[in-house]
Design an enzyme around this catalytic site. Sequence first.
Site, PDB file in Angstrom:
ATOM      1  N   HIS A  85     -18.656   2.882  34.568  1.00 28.50           N
ATOM      2  CA  HIS A  85     -19.855   3.705  34.352  1.00 28.50           C
ATOM      3  C   HIS A  85     -19.902   4.868  35.320  1.00 28.50           C
ATOM      4  CE1 HIS A  85     -21.007   1.182  37.765  1.00 28.50           C
ATOM      5  NE2 HIS A  85     -21.936   2.074  38.055  1.00 28.50           N
ATOM      6  N   ASP A 120     -23.306   6.847  37.225  1.00 34.49           N
ATOM      7  CA  ASP A 120     -24.644   6.361  37.543  1.00 34.49           C
ATOM      8  C   ASP A 120     -25.741   7.141  36.819  1.00 34.49           C
ATOM      9  OD1 ASP A 120     -23.663   4.439  39.334  1.00 34.49           O
ATOM     10  OD2 ASP A 120     -23.579   5.892  40.976  1.00 34.49           O
ATOM     11  N   HIS A 125     -16.855   4.591  37.874  1.00 35.16           N
ATOM     12  CA  HIS A 125     -16.440   3.579  38.847  1.00 35.16           C
ATOM     13  C   HIS A 125     -16.714   2.176  38.317  1.00 35.16           C
ATOM     14  CE1 HIS A 125     -20.531   4.936  39.888  1.00 35.16           C
ATOM     15  NE2 HIS A 125     -20.768   3.687  40.240  1.00 35.16           N
ATOM     16  N   ARG A 183     -26.582   2.672  48.969  1.00 40.55           N
ATOM     17  CA  ARG A 183     -26.277   3.948  48.310  1.00 40.55           C
ATOM     18  C   ARG A 183     -27.400   4.957  48.444  1.00 40.55           C
ATOM     19  NH1 ARG A 183     -25.845   3.620  41.949  1.00 40.55           N
ATOM     20  NH2 ARG A 183     -27.593   5.049  41.719  1.00 40.55           N
TER      21      ARG A 183
HETATM   22  C1  OGA Z   1     -23.008   1.965  42.667  1.00 44.07           C
HETATM   23  C2  OGA Z   1     -21.967   1.046  42.211  1.00 44.07           C
HETATM   24  C3  OGA Z   1     -20.032  -0.012  43.097  1.00 44.07           C
HETATM   25  C4  OGA Z   1     -19.695  -0.972  44.177  1.00 44.07           C
HETATM   26  O1  OGA Z   1     -23.356   1.919  43.844  1.00 44.07           O
HETATM   27  O2  OGA Z   1     -23.442   2.791  41.868  1.00 44.07           O
HETATM   28  O3  OGA Z   1     -21.690   0.971  41.050  1.00 44.07           O
HETATM   29  O4  OGA Z   1     -18.527  -1.058  44.498  1.00 44.07           O
HETATM   30  N1  OGA Z   1     -21.355   0.381  43.186  1.00 44.07           N
HETATM   31  O5  OGA Z   1     -20.582  -1.645  44.685  1.00 44.07           O
HETATM   32 MN    MN Z   2     -22.611   2.674  39.976  1.00 49.80          MN
END
Ligand code: OGA
Ligand code: MN
Length: 281
Positions: free
Chosen positions: A107, A109, A257, A272
């Site tokens: 995906h 975000d 990712h 994040r």
């Molecule tokens: C995000 C996500 C990936 C991870 O923070 O948007 O998808 O590795 N994280 O935790």
């Molecule tokens: Mn993500």
Amino acid sequence: MRIDAVAARDFNRIKVEPMTGAIGAEVSNVDLRDFDDEVIAEVQQAWLDHKVLFFRGQDLTQGQHVEYGRALGELEVHPFVQHVEKHPEIIVLDSSPQSFLSADTWHSDVTFREAPPLGSVLFGRVIPGWGGDTCFANMELAYDLLDDAVKEQIDGMYAIHSYAKAFGRGMSEQEQAEAQEEYPDQKHPVVRSHPVTGNKILFINRQFTLGIDGMTADESRPLRRLLVRQAEIPEVQCRFRWEENSIAQWDNRCTQHYAVPDHGGQRRRVERVTLLGDRPF
Ligand code: OGA
Ligand code: MN
């Protein structure tokens, strides 16, 4: 297939080492607690070059994480995910069983927003001894690798993006109706342009894209599947092995990712901040 790396660039201050020919670079010789305009300008350039940057050994407080994010752009508050008490800009992905946020689907975000994020800066707070890597995909290359006939077919198409598959679970009907009103489904071009480089990007993802505008679910299924699977080609990817105090910073417009949930029962906590983006065109 052979993938040529982006040309390495020499910077004054930071050091940048490509991770694969397709995507990603490790940045060193930098302390993100203490940056100046020149360092940020170099980081921005390297970010455009490589799409995902990785930093190691950055011992940031949550406040410093927010400050670094702000140096890159304006931060957004996530529509659904709970933030930490002191900083509305920070969301937490914690592997505890209560956490409903799973990122083991390819995906980008928050693409259900009218203006999805420009990028994210993800900080490794608690990292398992093994497993829990994150994979990234270059969606410009994913576009380039499509057959010409498919490129022609999707030219001018729009896809429907919705919050519901990822975040609607666990909501009551009333909550779903409210969320739907505040975040109605969005139509985004299947092939968007990067606002800075002008490059074409395949902008459709498994997590938020329901279907194709003007087609029934049945009609769009084969095409949708073909397109979302482009992120799965190994040649468009890199894979990051986390350490505590590592950072992964991705351009959310031209990458996807996938967090690999292969760390058994070990705890994994990442935090994040997310940068506001603009409307895809
Ligand atoms: C995000 C996500 C990936 C991870 O923070 O948007 O998808 O590795 N994280 O935790
Ligand atoms: Mn993500």
